[in-house]
Design a protein around this motif. Structure first.
Motif, PDB file in Angstrom:
ATOM      1  N   GLU A 281       0.854  -1.320   0.150  1.00  0.00           N
ATOM      2  CA  GLU A 281       0.122   0.226   0.084  1.00  0.00           C
ATOM      3  C   GLU A 281       0.790   1.414  -0.057  1.00  0.00           C
ATOM      4  OE1 GLU A 281      -3.232  -0.260  -0.395  1.00  0.00           O
ATOM      5  OE2 GLU A 281      -3.093  -2.365   0.028  1.00  0.00           O
ATOM      6  N   GLY A 282       2.067   0.968  -0.192  1.00  0.00           N
ATOM      7  CA  GLY A 282       3.205   2.242  -0.339  1.00  0.00           C
ATOM      8  C   GLY A 282       2.984   2.987  -1.588  1.00  0.00           C
ATOM      9  N   VAL A 283       3.607   4.289  -1.486  1.00  0.00           N
ATOM     10  CA  VAL A 283       3.623   5.319  -2.402  1.00  0.00           C
ATOM     11  C   VAL A 283       4.200   4.776  -3.817  1.00  0.00           C
ATOM     12  CG1 VAL A 283       2.974   7.215  -1.083  1.00  0.00           C
ATOM     13  CG2 VAL A 283       5.057   6.620  -1.710  1.00  0.00           C
ATOM     14  N   SER A 284       5.163   3.836  -3.349  1.00  0.00           N
ATOM     15  CA  SER A 284       6.075   3.400  -4.506  1.00  0.00           C
ATOM     16  C   SER A 284       5.903   1.836  -4.972  1.00  0.00           C
ATOM     17  CB  SER A 284       7.594   3.612  -4.290  1.00  0.00           C
ATOM     18  OG  SER A 284       7.828   4.963  -3.996  1.00  0.00           O
ATOM     19  N   ALA A 285       4.590   1.726  -4.549  1.00  0.00           N
ATOM     20  CA  ALA A 285       4.259   0.086  -4.858  1.00  0.00           C
ATOM     21  C   ALA A 285       4.328  -0.204  -6.297  1.00  0.00           C
ATOM     22  CB  ALA A 285       2.818  -0.315  -4.216  1.00  0.00           C
ATOM     23  N   ALA A 286       4.987  -1.365  -6.618  1.00  0.00           N
ATOM     24  CA  ALA A 286       5.143  -1.458  -8.405  1.00  0.00           C
ATOM     25  C   ALA A 286       5.426  -3.157  -8.360  1.00  0.00           C
ATOM     26  CB  ALA A 286       5.903  -0.749  -8.798  1.00  0.00           C
ATOM     27  N   SER A 287       4.312  -4.006  -8.442  1.00  0.00           N
ATOM     28  CA  SER A 287       4.767  -5.493  -8.390  1.00  0.00           C
ATOM     29  C   SER A 287       5.445  -5.783  -7.362  1.00  0.00           C
ATOM     30  CB  SER A 287       5.178  -5.673  -9.718  1.00  0.00           C
ATOM     31  OG  SER A 287       4.787  -5.280 -10.619  1.00  0.00           O
ATOM     32  N   THR A 288       5.019  -5.192  -6.272  1.00  0.00           N
ATOM     33  CA  THR A 288       5.848  -5.547  -4.882  1.00  0.00           C
ATOM     34  C   THR A 288       4.792  -5.952  -3.736  1.00  0.00           C
ATOM     35  OG1 THR A 288       5.667  -3.012  -4.439  1.00  0.00           O
ATOM     36  CG2 THR A 288       7.770  -3.971  -5.178  1.00  0.00           C
ATOM     37  N   ASP A 289       3.946  -6.634  -4.032  1.00  0.00           N
ATOM     38  CA  ASP A 289       3.060  -7.313  -2.943  1.00  0.00           C
ATOM     39  C   ASP A 289       3.876  -8.395  -2.310  1.00  0.00           C
ATOM     40  OD1 ASP A 289       1.117  -5.690  -3.880  1.00  0.00           O
ATOM     41  OD2 ASP A 289      -0.108  -6.966  -4.827  1.00  0.00           O
ATOM     42  N   MET A 290       3.627  -8.773  -1.169  1.00  0.00           N
ATOM     43  CA  MET A 290       4.621  -9.569  -0.532  1.00  0.00           C
ATOM     44  C   MET A 290       3.468 -10.898  -0.255  1.00  0.00           C
ATOM     45  SD  MET A 290       5.811  -9.564   3.479  1.00  0.00           S
ATOM     46  CE  MET A 290       6.686  -8.277   3.251  1.00  0.00           C
ATOM     47  N   THR A 291       4.661 -12.023  -0.690  1.00  0.00           N
ATOM     48  CA  THR A 291       3.966 -13.177  -0.761  1.00  0.00           C
ATOM     49  C   THR A 291       4.240 -13.931   0.622  1.00  0.00           C
ATOM     50  OG1 THR A 291       4.575 -13.683  -3.317  1.00  0.00           O
ATOM     51  CG2 THR A 291       4.306 -15.809  -1.960  1.00  0.00           C
ATOM     52  N   LEU A 292       3.203 -14.580   1.086  1.00  0.00           N
ATOM     53  CA  LEU A 292       3.224 -15.259   2.325  1.00  0.00           C
ATOM     54  C   LEU A 292       2.977 -16.443   2.192  1.00  0.00           C
ATOM     55  CD1 LEU A 292       0.485 -12.784   4.316  1.00  0.00           C
ATOM     56  CD2 LEU A 292       2.959 -12.701   4.083  1.00  0.00           C
ATOM     57  N   THR A 293       3.665 -17.559   3.018  1.00  0.00           N
ATOM     58  CA  THR A 293       3.618 -18.914   3.039  1.00  0.00           C
ATOM     59  C   THR A 293       3.742 -19.311   4.388  1.00  0.00           C
ATOM     60  OG1 THR A 293       5.833 -19.440   2.826  1.00  0.00           O
ATOM     61  CG2 THR A 293       4.513 -19.259   0.848  1.00  0.00           C
ATOM     62  N   GLY A 294       2.972 -20.337   4.941  1.00  0.00           N
ATOM     63  CA  GLY A 294       2.998 -20.825   6.316  1.00  0.00           C
ATOM     64  C   GLY A 294       2.399 -19.739   7.203  1.00  0.00           C
ATOM     65  N   ALA A 295       1.445 -19.189   7.092  1.00  0.00           N
ATOM     66  CA  ALA A 295       0.666 -17.844   7.570  1.00  0.00           C
ATOM     67  C   ALA A 295      -0.593 -17.997   7.899  1.00  0.00           C
ATOM     68  CB  ALA A 295       1.114 -16.681   6.783  1.00  0.00           C
ATOM     69  N   ALA A 296      -0.928 -17.716   8.971  1.00  0.00           N
ATOM     70  CA  ALA A 296      -2.475 -17.846   9.588  1.00  0.00           C
ATOM     71  C   ALA A 296      -2.560 -16.317  10.047  1.00  0.00           C
ATOM     72  CB  ALA A 296      -2.458 -18.651  10.620  1.00  0.00           C
TER      73      ALA A 296
ATOM     74  N   GLY B  35       7.605 -14.494   4.866  1.00  0.00           N
ATOM     75  CA  GLY B  35       7.096 -13.260   3.893  1.00  0.00           C
ATOM     76  C   GLY B  35       7.954 -12.797   3.056  1.00  0.00           C
ATOM     77  N   GLU B  36       7.900 -12.587   1.647  1.00  0.00           N
ATOM     78  CA  GLU B  36       9.019 -12.523   0.999  1.00  0.00           C
ATOM     79  C   GLU B  36       8.600 -11.480  -0.113  1.00  0.00           C
ATOM     80  OE1 GLU B  36      10.223 -15.070  -2.494  1.00  0.00           O
ATOM     81  OE2 GLU B  36       9.509 -16.733  -1.127  1.00  0.00           O
ATOM     82  N   VAL B  37       9.336 -10.520  -0.845  1.00  0.00           N
ATOM     83  CA  VAL B  37       9.194  -9.375  -1.670  1.00  0.00           C
ATOM     84  C   VAL B  37      10.773  -9.660  -2.505  1.00  0.00           C
ATOM     85  CG1 VAL B  37       8.891  -7.217  -2.380  1.00  0.00           C
ATOM     86  CG2 VAL B  37       7.524  -8.149  -0.688  1.00  0.00           C
ATOM     87  N   LYS B  38      10.463  -9.755  -4.009  1.00  0.00           N
ATOM     88  CA  LYS B  38      11.724  -9.597  -4.733  1.00  0.00           C
ATOM     89  C   LYS B  38      12.225  -8.250  -4.362  1.00  0.00           C
ATOM     90  CE  LYS B  38      14.526 -11.754  -7.741  1.00  0.00           C
ATOM     91  NZ  LYS B  38      13.725 -12.266  -8.903  1.00  0.00           N
ATOM     92  N   ALA B  39      13.504  -7.974  -3.984  1.00  0.00           N
ATOM     93  CA  ALA B  39      14.065  -6.723  -3.842  1.00  0.00           C
ATOM     94  C   ALA B  39      14.900  -6.138  -4.956  1.00  0.00           C
ATOM     95  CB  ALA B  39      15.016  -6.520  -2.655  1.00  0.00           C
ATOM     96  N   ARG B  40      15.358  -7.203  -5.673  1.00  0.00           N
ATOM     97  CA  ARG B  40      16.235  -6.844  -6.986  1.00  0.00           C
ATOM     98  C   ARG B  40      16.492  -8.181  -7.657  1.00  0.00           C
ATOM     99  NH1 ARG B  40      22.393  -5.647  -6.234  1.00  0.00           N
ATOM    100  NH2 ARG B  40      22.338  -7.895  -5.749  1.00  0.00           N
ATOM    101  N   ASP B  41      16.224  -8.281  -9.266  1.00  0.00           N
ATOM    102  CA  ASP B  41      16.482  -8.948  -9.977  1.00  0.00           C
ATOM    103  C   ASP B  41      18.184  -8.846 -10.325  1.00  0.00           C
ATOM    104  OD1 ASP B  41      13.953 -10.056 -10.580  1.00  0.00           O
ATOM    105  OD2 ASP B  41      13.403  -8.619 -11.799  1.00  0.00           O
ATOM    106  N   GLY B  42      18.622 -10.189 -10.569  1.00  0.00           N
ATOM    107  CA  GLY B  42      20.108 -10.017 -10.746  1.00  0.00           C
ATOM    108  C   GLY B  42      20.434  -9.585 -11.860  1.00  0.00           C
ATOM    109  N   GLY B  43      21.280  -8.456 -11.839  1.00  0.00           N
ATOM    110  CA  GLY B  43      21.672  -7.982 -13.085  1.00  0.00           C
ATOM    111  C   GLY B  43      21.363  -6.768 -13.070  1.00  0.00           C
ATOM    112  N   SER B  44      20.630  -6.127 -12.238  1.00  0.00           N
ATOM    113  CA  SER B  44      20.219  -4.597 -11.961  1.00  0.00           C
ATOM    114  C   SER B  44      21.026  -3.974 -10.904  1.00  0.00           C
ATOM    115  CB  SER B  44      18.739  -4.464 -11.454  1.00  0.00           C
ATOM    116  OG  SER B  44      18.348  -5.121 -10.274  1.00  0.00           O
ATOM    117  N   ASP B  45      21.893  -3.075 -11.377  1.00  0.00           N
ATOM    118  CA  ASP B  45      22.729  -2.580 -10.370  1.00  0.00           C
ATOM    119  C   ASP B  45      22.093  -1.403  -9.634  1.00  0.00           C
ATOM    120  OD1 ASP B  45      25.097  -1.947  -9.208  1.00  0.00           O
ATOM    121  OD2 ASP B  45      26.048  -0.759 -10.984  1.00  0.00           O
ATOM    122  N   THR B  46      21.583  -1.770  -8.614  1.00  0.00           N
ATOM    123  CA  THR B  46      21.018  -0.777  -7.717  1.00  0.00           C
ATOM    124  C   THR B  46      21.081  -1.210  -6.248  1.00  0.00           C
ATOM    125  OG1 THR B  46      18.864  -2.033  -7.740  1.00  0.00           O
ATOM    126  CG2 THR B  46      18.985   0.005  -9.355  1.00  0.00           C
TER     127      THR B  46
END
Length: 264
Positions: free
Chosen positions: A52-67, A92-103
């Motif tokens: 729900e952040g102002v910079s959200a962009a395909s950054t929803d968090m995947t949850l496993t083993g969660a109740a 809970g996980e979000v991809k922070a960086r794809d390999g190869g992106s220099d950020t």
């Protein structure tokens, strides 16, 4: 230059009118709240958490083993529903960086100046050492890239760069109650700090920049660590909510206000 954090702050107690359910829809992210995973939206949200952040962009968090745990959140923000991870398959996980992106640790962290805050409660009395609650690991060996906070011999340690360079951040005592955490990184000032319940209690001289090999993936995770190679370890069975990532170095007063119950 001093920047205003957010405008129109509303305390949770006033906005929610009591416990249970999610954060009121009227409470929205503004200004520097780049990413916000509330984890308070009830039983329908145990597989993912919307950003729900102002910079959200395909950054929803995947949850496993969660109740979902109803009306068990911190009283400071109105005892909302929260997510509890099971400690064995939970993450809970979000991809922070794809390999190869220099950020700096990916597009999720747009600069070397940021603050992460969250509420957490953990009833477990014992874990294997290096069990982690929040992390962003960009090196499979935990020695040359990333950051987080872990458990080690009944204490908390916040770390940056390499896990064995962690700074003591407090004892396990009290972890079975809701506590507010904040990690603040000032890349320009070389300062990496942890706050517990609004008070600073650990500082590391961050001589290792969070920029790491651009070839690796990086993941921002809750209740465990996901290495760039996809291996998950250090899982914890914590209850968590209100995970925020600000793209600035918050002031001490900002962090104290959030710990006192401001949604935004």
């Amino acid at each position: 230059m001093t920047r205003q954090l957010l405008t129109g702050c509303i305390s949770a107690g006033a906005a929610s009118g009591g416990g249970g359910g999610g954060i009121p829809a009227s409470i929205i992210a503004r200004d520097n709240l780049a990413h916000w995973w509330k984890l308070t939206d009830g039983a329908t949200s145990t597989s993912s958490a919307s950003d729900e952040g102002v910079s959200a962009a395909s950054t929803d968090m995947t949850l496993t083993g969660a109740a979902n745990v109803s009306s068990d959140g911190p009283s400071e923000i109105g005892t909302p529903d929260v997510i509890e991870f099971n400690g064995s398959t939970g993450l809970g996980e979000v991809k922070a960086r794809d390999g190869g992106s220099d950020t700096p640790l990916g597009t999720l962290f747009a600069s070397d100046n940021f603050t992460v805050t969250w509420w957490m409660k953990d009833d477990a009395g014992s874990y294997s050492n290096w069990a982690s609650w929040v992390a962003c690991l960009a090196d499979n060996s935990w020695t040359s890239g990333g950051w987080g906070i872990y458990y080690y011999y009944f204490n908390f340690y916040v770390w940056e760069g390499a896990h064995n360079q962690g700074g003591y951040s407090g004892s396990w005592s009290g972890a079975s109650s809701w506590r507010h955490h904040a990690i603040r990184y000032n890349g320009a000032g070389g300062s990496w700090q942890h706050f517990l319940n609004g008070t600073q209690n650990a500082t590391i001289n961050a001589t290792i920049n969070t920029d790491v090999s651009a070839a690796t993936d990086a993941y921002f995770t809750l209740a465990g660590v996901k290495k760039p190679n996809g291996t998950v370890e250090g899982r914890t069975g914590s209850k968590m909510c209100d995970i925020r990532l600000y793209d600035i170095v918050l002031t001490d007063a900002n962090i104290s206000d959030i710990a006192d119950g401001d949604w935004t």
